[in-house]
Enzyme design. Structure first.
Site, short mmCIF file in Angstrom:
data_model
loop_
_atom_site.label_atom_id
_atom_site.label_comp_id
_atom_site.label_asym_id
_atom_site.label_seq_id
_atom_site.Cartn_x
_atom_site.Cartn_y
_atom_site.Cartn_z
N ASP A 1 0.86 -1.17 0.00
CA ASP A 1 0.00 0.00 0.00
C ASP A 1 0.91 1.24 0.00
O ASP A 1 2.08 1.16 0.37
CB ASP A 1 -0.87 -0.06 1.27
CG ASP A 1 -1.76 1.14 1.43
OD1 ASP A 1 -2.19 1.72 0.41
OD2 ASP A 1 -2.05 1.50 2.60
N GLU B 1 -0.35 5.08 0.71
CA GLU B 1 -0.67 6.08 1.72
C GLU B 1 -0.82 5.44 3.09
O GLU B 1 -1.48 4.42 3.25
CB GLU B 1 -1.96 6.82 1.34
CG GLU B 1 -1.80 7.68 0.10
CD GLU B 1 -3.14 8.26 -0.34
OE1 GLU B 1 -3.63 9.17 0.32
OE2 GLU B 1 -3.69 7.77 -1.34
MG LIG Z 1 -3.28 3.06 3.23
#
Ligand SMILES: [Mg+2]
Length: 205
Positions: free
Chosen positions: A6, A8
């Site tokens: 991932d 962010e």
């Molecule tokens: Mg995230």
């Protein structure tokens, strides 16, 4: 071995709260950590943007101010010696490409905005939504083992499909869904965990 990560909340701060702070629009501060239903979250974001008269060009230049977390580039540089790195994110290409450059030029699989002729955002193309599990299953059926790492509920299918799920500073609901998965609180700890996995798979360190 492939690392499916991932973006962010793991390698860089959340971009939308930065937009919310910059433009003084509270609704833009909401993230996948607050609202698990991504379509609903996006609808609220786009409505708030249009109410405030913000075009894609206006928000993109502010989104590009977001820098990766300290140490994120080095983390990726260390793990790339042992695996391939893919960033699979519900962010938008229009926002995140400069972050990807700063991280070292990895492949990003993310979504895209749709705009009208005046540059107003009218919709979004979800290239990733619902596809994380399929992308990972493809890698696994091609013979790769996959390490998945994410922080929010929108990473759940990615983590469930990985051979080695790692929860990075997870929201409590994510932890409840995957009680067996290891939790790390930072990139140093994540690196240790990755190295253990590489070692257990016979990678020379
Ligand atoms: Mg995230």
């Amino acid at each position: 071995m492939i690392a499916a990560l991932d973006l962010e909340g793991v390698l860089a701060p959340e971009i939308w709260p930065h937009l919310g702070d910059h433009f003084g629009v509270a609704e833009l501060r909401l993230t996948t950590r607050d609202i698990g239903e991504f379509e609903e979250l996006m609808r609220r974001r786009v409505e708030a943007l249009n109410r405030a008269g913000l075009t894609l060009a206006a928000i993109r230049s502010v989104a590009h101010e977001v820098r990766p977390y300290l140490g994120a580039q080095e983390f990726l540089d260390r793990i790339r010696r042992h695996c391939q790195v893919m960033i699979i994110s519900d962010t938008f290409h229009e926002f995140a490409e400069p972050i990807m450059e700063r991280l070292g030029g990895y492949n990003l699989f993310a979504n895209q905005f749709e705009t009208d002729s005046s540059g107003r955002i009218v919709g979004w193309k979800l290239r990733i939504r619902g596809q994380k599990a399929r992308v990972l299953q493809g890698m696994r059926s091609a013979g790769f083992k996959v390490i998945g790492m994410g922080d929010s509920l929108n990473d759940l299918t990615l983590l469930q499909s990985a051979d080695y799920p790692i929860l990075f500073r997870p929201v409590p609901a994510l932890r409840e869904h995957l009680p067996q998965a290891p939790v790390v609180q930072g990139l140093d700890e994540a690196l240790n965990r990755f190295m253990e996995i590489f070692r257990s798979n016979g990678s020379s360190l």
